[in-house]
Write a protein that holds these residues in place. Sequence first.
Motif, PDB file in Angstrom:
ATOM      1  N   PHE A  60      65.565  81.688  89.810  1.00  0.00           N
ATOM      2  CA  PHE A  60      65.889  81.171  88.466  1.00  0.00           C
ATOM      3  C   PHE A  60      65.628  82.217  87.415  1.00  0.00           C
ATOM      4  O   PHE A  60      66.220  82.209  86.344  1.00  0.00           O
ATOM      5  N   PRO A  78      69.595  81.434  92.863  1.00  0.00           N
ATOM      6  CA  PRO A  78      68.994  80.416  93.721  1.00  0.00           C
ATOM      7  C   PRO A  78      69.803  80.211  94.999  1.00  0.00           C
ATOM      8  O   PRO A  78      71.031  80.359  94.987  1.00  0.00           O
ATOM      9  N   ASN A  79      69.103  79.902  96.067  1.00  0.00           N
ATOM     10  CA  ASN A  79      69.768  79.736  97.346  1.00  0.00           C
ATOM     11  C   ASN A  79      68.930  78.809  98.202  1.00  0.00           C
ATOM     12  O   ASN A  79      67.710  78.783  98.085  1.00  0.00           O
ATOM     13  N   SER A  80      69.583  78.049  99.080  1.00  0.00           N
ATOM     14  CA  SER A  80      68.843  77.062  99.860  1.00  0.00           C
ATOM     15  C   SER A  80      67.984  77.694 100.952  1.00  0.00           C
ATOM     16  O   SER A  80      67.303  76.986 101.690  1.00  0.00           O
ATOM     17  N   ARG A  82      65.573  79.442 100.066  1.00  0.00           N
ATOM     18  CA  ARG A  82      64.264  79.409  99.406  1.00  0.00           C
ATOM     19  C   ARG A  82      64.241  78.179  98.501  1.00  0.00           C
ATOM     20  O   ARG A  82      64.788  78.192  97.411  1.00  0.00           O
ATOM     21  N   THR A  83      63.654  77.091  98.979  1.00  0.00           N
ATOM     22  CA  THR A  83      63.682  75.866  98.173  1.00  0.00           C
ATOM     23  C   THR A  83      62.362  75.665  97.450  1.00  0.00           C
ATOM     24  O   THR A  83      61.305  76.038  97.938  1.00  0.00           O
TER      25      THR A  83
ATOM     26  N   ARG B 149      67.497  72.653  88.261  1.00  0.00           N
ATOM     27  CA  ARG B 149      66.867  73.664  89.110  1.00  0.00           C
ATOM     28  C   ARG B 149      66.715  73.150  90.537  1.00  0.00           C
ATOM     29  O   ARG B 149      66.965  73.885  91.499  1.00  0.00           O
ATOM     30  N   GLN B 152      69.958  73.434  92.233  1.00  0.00           N
ATOM     31  CA  GLN B 152      70.311  74.828  92.533  1.00  0.00           C
ATOM     32  C   GLN B 152      69.528  75.358  93.721  1.00  0.00           C
ATOM     33  O   GLN B 152      70.057  76.057  94.580  1.00  0.00           O
ATOM     34  N   THR B 153      68.252  74.993  93.766  1.00  0.00           N
ATOM     35  CA  THR B 153      67.432  75.502  94.846  1.00  0.00           C
ATOM     36  C   THR B 153      67.836  74.891  96.189  1.00  0.00           C
ATOM     37  O   THR B 153      67.567  75.435  97.250  1.00  0.00           O
ATOM     38  N   LEU B 154      68.530  73.744  96.123  1.00  0.00           N
ATOM     39  CA  LEU B 154      69.036  73.129  97.358  1.00  0.00           C
ATOM     40  C   LEU B 154      70.429  73.638  97.705  1.00  0.00           C
ATOM     41  O   LEU B 154      71.063  73.146  98.623  1.00  0.00           O
ATOM     42  N   GLY B 155      70.922  74.579  96.919  1.00  0.00           N
ATOM     43  CA  GLY B 155      72.189  75.212  97.254  1.00  0.00           C
ATOM     44  C   GLY B 155      73.378  74.722  96.457  1.00  0.00           C
ATOM     45  O   GLY B 155      74.509  75.098  96.736  1.00  0.00           O
ATOM     46  N   SER B 156      73.130  73.856  95.458  1.00  0.00           N
ATOM     47  CA  SER B 156      74.247  73.336  94.674  1.00  0.00           C
ATOM     48  C   SER B 156      74.594  74.317  93.561  1.00  0.00           C
ATOM     49  O   SER B 156      73.720  74.858  92.898  1.00  0.00           O
ATOM     50  N   LYS B 157      75.892  74.552  93.363  1.00  0.00           N
ATOM     51  CA  LYS B 157      76.327  75.411  92.264  1.00  0.00           C
ATOM     52  C   LYS B 157      77.759  75.073  91.878  1.00  0.00           C
ATOM     53  O   LYS B 157      78.422  74.311  92.577  1.00  0.00           O
TER      54      LYS B 157
END
Lengths: 260, 252
Positions: A60, A78-80, A82-83, B149, B152-157
């Motif tokens: 972020f 951001p990428n899944s 690294r949650t 956030r 996004q961290t779960l891969g949504s964009k």
Amino acid sequence: MIELQPKIKFENVSKSFFNTSKTETVLKDLNFSVFAEEFVCILGPSGSGKSTILGLIAGFIKPNSGLVLFNSKPIQRPNSSRTLVFQDYALFPWLNILDNVAFGLTTKNHSSKKSREVSLDYLNLVGLSAYKDYSVSQLSGGMKQRVAIARALAVEPEVLLLDEPFGALDQHTRESMQVEILRLWSKAKRTVLFVTHSVDEALKLGDRILVVGGKPGTILFDTTIAVSRPRDFKNPKLVTIRNQILEKLIQPDLFMGANI
Amino acid sequence: MKITLIRVTFYLLLFLFWYLFIKLGNIPSYILPAPIEVLSSFYYGFFKGSYCTAIFFSLVRVLIGYFLALGVGMITGILLARYYLLDITFGRTILALQSIPSVAWVPLALLWFGITDNAVVFIIILEAVLPVALSTKNAMKNIPPNLIRAAQTLGSKGLHLYRNVIIKAMIPELVTGLRLSWAFAWRALIAGELFISGSGIGQTLELGRSLADMSQVIAMITTIGVIGFLTENLFFGTIERRVRNAWGLEGR
């Protein structure tokens, strides 16, 4: 001998935030590595930049200088893989419990049947499969955080980031959640970075503790805890580490804005 | 059940009082007609006269104006939420515009569009745009940042993030805006229709005045109230309550 690749590596990372009136440097020249399947606790007073470290790893936030590497590549977005789990759970109130856990899977090209099965498995893992059709507002704080952890694990990340996940829970729930996170970690081995401001929580959970503090924040202390779990706080090794940490944290000039 | 009984008794007493007031006070029917005269105006109006067509044309006008207002309002709201400079200039103006009652726009609309449907639709848009614009703006600004956030961290964009998180998070506040906007549109419709030609509820009301037919006037006022109540409270109110429940915003 094979050299072990760090999962996450900070190289001279500095981060400043720009307000309307002034520039605040939150982190300065951070250097550390985290290896696969390590359980690392990041410990420090509020405002020391702990959450910023997680934000940098999650993608972020971008560093002003230096590199944040994940599997030796700079983190872009951001990428899944690294949650991040938040203190306020950040569950989607319009989805029921199962659909919350399945959310990350809907971004991938799974069939809905497959993602349902996977989500149920993870909901089962945190012991909440009986609540799959409940709405978010029907659950207690501890249960919500379990759902959030299940949701974060369901996308099978390589790194699980937890930002003071038990900070909003009462003491009793907090203790049972600490046991729970260790159980989950031993079942589904991941690299874990766990932010907390509780020394005891860090001592109970971490393979390693990074103490962050000062203004701007730096790593004051980096220690490995070679004590098997569940841990007894009377263990002389833990007592020594605890005293070392407290000594670092209560150096008065840390809070007076002076650099060390 | 008990409440229903109390309500029925209340209305019966109201009608009785109304009837006695007219009989004993010797009130002429162009000042206040008896309940039975109003009822017969309803009967003839709906089954033999033009009340149904009037309602139909009014609904068409208000729906056209309302949906145009929704489009314009949502776009305005999004722009206001995204561009700070627009918000502190135009956004402020909108707040000032909101304190102008719809009937104040009638002279301007008549000069621009004549005594036509367009004038009414214009007034409706002016009135209904504001609540939707403001609620869209607030809904966008009030999305909890951690929800985005977390997604996004779960891969949504991109589109997935918009469809599954941003829009969903906006819905409760948007629905409130839609209801308010409808209430404004309905009031603006009647204000506008009083001044234009053609068929409509407002025109029928105004016709009643010019013929000194007080029964028709009261029948139309009642119609306005009933339709307004059904749409605002029953239709939009129910949707709003259901959404708030589904989003976990209402205490159970």
